[in-house]
Design a protein around this motif. Structure first.
Motif, PDB file in Angstrom:
ATOM      1  N   UNK A 199       0.815  -1.213   0.000  1.00  0.00           N
ATOM      2  CA  UNK A 199       0.000   0.000   0.000  1.00  0.00           C
ATOM      3  C   UNK A 199       0.841   1.250   0.000  1.00  0.00           C
ATOM      4  N   UNK A 200       0.332   2.309  -0.638  1.00  0.00           N
ATOM      5  CA  UNK A 200       0.938   3.636  -0.609  1.00  0.00           C
ATOM      6  C   UNK A 200       2.404   3.609  -1.043  1.00  0.00           C
ATOM      7  N   UNK A 201       2.662   2.867  -2.139  1.00  0.00           N
ATOM      8  CA  UNK A 201       3.985   2.897  -2.737  1.00  0.00           C
ATOM      9  C   UNK A 201       5.010   1.978  -2.120  1.00  0.00           C
ATOM     10  N   UNK A 202       4.568   1.082  -1.222  1.00  0.00           N
ATOM     11  CA  UNK A 202       5.505   0.178  -0.557  1.00  0.00           C
ATOM     12  C   UNK A 202       4.934  -1.229  -0.553  1.00  0.00           C
ATOM     13  N   UNK A 203       5.785  -2.224  -0.788  1.00  0.00           N
ATOM     14  CA  UNK A 203       5.392  -3.630  -0.686  1.00  0.00           C
ATOM     15  C   UNK A 203       6.394  -4.357   0.206  1.00  0.00           C
ATOM     16  N   UNK A 204       5.894  -4.977   1.269  1.00  0.00           N
ATOM     17  CA  UNK A 204       6.714  -5.810   2.141  1.00  0.00           C
ATOM     18  C   UNK A 204       6.333  -7.271   1.925  1.00  0.00           C
ATOM     19  N   UNK A 205       7.313  -8.146   1.870  1.00  0.00           N
ATOM     20  CA  UNK A 205       7.059  -9.581   1.761  1.00  0.00           C
ATOM     21  C   UNK A 205       8.007 -10.322   2.696  1.00  0.00           C
ATOM     22  N   UNK A 206       7.432 -11.214   3.509  1.00  0.00           N
ATOM     23  CA  UNK A 206       8.230 -12.098   4.357  1.00  0.00           C
ATOM     24  C   UNK A 206       8.052 -13.513   3.831  1.00  0.00           C
ATOM     25  N   UNK A 207       9.154 -14.182   3.557  1.00  0.00           N
ATOM     26  CA  UNK A 207       9.134 -15.463   2.852  1.00  0.00           C
ATOM     27  C   UNK A 207       9.941 -16.489   3.639  1.00  0.00           C
ATOM     28  N   UNK A 208       9.289 -17.580   4.014  1.00  0.00           N
ATOM     29  CA  UNK A 208       9.984 -18.730   4.610  1.00  0.00           C
ATOM     30  C   UNK A 208       9.995 -19.823   3.553  1.00  0.00           C
ATOM     31  N   UNK A 209      11.175 -20.339   3.192  1.00  0.00           N
ATOM     32  CA  UNK A 209      11.207 -21.268   2.066  1.00  0.00           C
ATOM     33  C   UNK A 209      12.444 -22.157   2.073  1.00  0.00           C
ATOM     34  N   UNK A 210      12.308 -23.289   1.397  1.00  0.00           N
ATOM     35  CA  UNK A 210      13.458 -24.152   1.121  1.00  0.00           C
ATOM     36  C   UNK A 210      14.122 -23.787  -0.198  1.00  0.00           C
ATOM     37  N   UNK A 211      13.434 -23.025  -1.032  1.00  0.00           N
ATOM     38  CA  UNK A 211      13.928 -22.719  -2.380  1.00  0.00           C
ATOM     39  C   UNK A 211      14.930 -21.564  -2.340  1.00  0.00           C
ATOM     40  N   UNK A 212      15.866 -21.589  -3.254  1.00  0.00           N
ATOM     41  CA  UNK A 212      16.874 -20.532  -3.383  1.00  0.00           C
ATOM     42  C   UNK A 212      16.307 -19.440  -4.289  1.00  0.00           C
ATOM     43  N   UNK A 213      15.645 -18.467  -3.690  1.00  0.00           N
ATOM     44  CA  UNK A 213      14.964 -17.426  -4.453  1.00  0.00           C
ATOM     45  C   UNK A 213      15.869 -16.224  -4.673  1.00  0.00           C
ATOM     46  N   UNK A 214      15.666 -15.575  -5.805  1.00  0.00           N
ATOM     47  CA  UNK A 214      16.433 -14.401  -6.199  1.00  0.00           C
ATOM     48  C   UNK A 214      15.578 -13.165  -5.906  1.00  0.00           C
ATOM     49  N   UNK A 215      16.078 -12.270  -5.069  1.00  0.00           N
ATOM     50  CA  UNK A 215      15.306 -11.077  -4.713  1.00  0.00           C
ATOM     51  C   UNK A 215      14.972 -10.227  -5.932  1.00  0.00           C
ATOM     52  N   UNK A 216      15.861 -10.197  -6.911  1.00  0.00           N
ATOM     53  CA  UNK A 216      15.584  -9.363  -8.091  1.00  0.00           C
ATOM     54  C   UNK A 216      14.374  -9.902  -8.850  1.00  0.00           C
ATOM     55  N   UNK A 217      14.210 -11.227  -8.893  1.00  0.00           N
ATOM     56  CA  UNK A 217      13.041 -11.814  -9.548  1.00  0.00           C
ATOM     57  C   UNK A 217      11.769 -11.482  -8.768  1.00  0.00           C
ATOM     58  N   UNK A 218      11.859 -11.479  -7.457  1.00  0.00           N
ATOM     59  CA  UNK A 218      10.700 -11.140  -6.631  1.00  0.00           C
ATOM     60  C   UNK A 218      10.308  -9.678  -6.843  1.00  0.00           C
ATOM     61  N   UNK A 219      11.291  -8.798  -6.824  1.00  0.00           N
ATOM     62  CA  UNK A 219      11.007  -7.377  -7.029  1.00  0.00           C
ATOM     63  C   UNK A 219      10.410  -7.151  -8.411  1.00  0.00           C
ATOM     64  N   UNK A 220      10.915  -7.864  -9.405  1.00  0.00           N
ATOM     65  CA  UNK A 220      10.369  -7.755 -10.762  1.00  0.00           C
ATOM     66  C   UNK A 220       8.900  -8.175 -10.784  1.00  0.00           C
TER      67      UNK A 220
END
Length: 260
Positions: free
Chosen positions: A41-62
């Motif tokens: 909301x209002x120009x900001x997105x927060x995400x908290x992720x618990x995972x076994x997968x090796x995720x790339x933050x740049x892909x998430x931001x995209x």
């Protein structure tokens, strides 16, 4: 009485982002373990992720920018708890406790779902819709109310006048519109931002599908570690839910409208 919100409602934007992140995990692993919470909301997105997968933050931001537009992001990725991971080490077993209910859709629920999709196809912006018997309430942003009146002459449309919605004027959070997603099947578990080992996803989908097939209510319960539910191996429940979500196009697409 039933309410539907469309995919551009802020809560559904949060669900869609969570779904997109789960899709990224499944692109890395065949059976990842992941749980995602999104607040936007209002120009900001927060995400908290618990995972076994090796995720790339740049892909998430995209994915965030593709779904919600360019905004600031706060992304936290942590490993899944080792006790939860151990639950799955010898095969697919139930990943959480829960009670679940599948209910046949009513004609009213099916009708409103079609109306919501029709309006969103014409006006792909934040909107919500309510049907209570013969009463239809349409709140659709970024549209001329008079134009919708021509299509739905008997409806109550934008009672307070034309409005602008979306995440610039409101906030959204994951799994906050379960009534819209599940109709009368709502119980304690949320559908979005989780992998298929989580009963909140797989058993909810299974119970809903069984209720549509049998036209009877379905009630199920399970505990962490269960390998049999409703007389079926848990892996079979997961396979049924996987096929359903894959046929929709993935977890992000599933999050757009929920179960119906």
């Amino acid at each position: 009485m039933i309410e539907k919100v469309n995919p551009s409602h802020p809560d559904k934007v949060a669900d869609r982002i969570a779904g997109a992140i789960v899709d990224l995990a499944y692109a890395k692993e065949d059976n990842p373990k992941i749980a995602v919470e999104v607040l936007i909301g209002h120009g900001v997105c927060h995400a908290i992720i618990e995972t076994t997968a090796d995720l790339d933050k740049t892909e998430i931001i995209s994915a965030v920018h593709r779904i919600a537009g360019v905004m600031d992001t706060g992304i936290v990725i942590v490993p899944q708890d080792k006790h939860l991971s151990n639950n799955q080490k010898d095969g697919i077993r139930c990943g959480d406790n829960g009670i679940f209910k599948g209910m046949p859709l009513t004609q009213e629920q099916e009708e409103l779902s079609l109306i919501a999709r029709d309006i969103y196809g014409r006006c792909p912006y934040d909107g919500k819709y309510i049907m209570d018997g013969v009463r239809l309430i349409i709140c659709q942003s970024n549209v001329e109310t008079a134009d919708l009146k021509k299509l739905y002459s008997g409806a109550e449309i934008n009672p307070l006048g034309d409005w602008t919605g979306g995440t610039d004027v409101d906030t959204g959070a994951t799994n906050r519109k379960l009534g819209s997603d599940m109709a009368d099947s709502v119980t304690g578990g949320g559908l979005h931002g989780k992998d298929l080992s989580k009963a909140d996803v797989s058993v909810n989908v299974y119970a809903f599908l069984k209720a549509q097939k049998t036209k009877q209510p379905v009630q199920l319960c399970c505990a962490i570690g269960d390998d049999i539910i409703d007389g079926k191996p848990y892996a079979e429940i997961v396979a049924i839910a996987r096929e359903y979500i894959q046929n929709l196009g993935g977890f992000e697409k599933f999050a757009e409208w929920g179960l119906y």
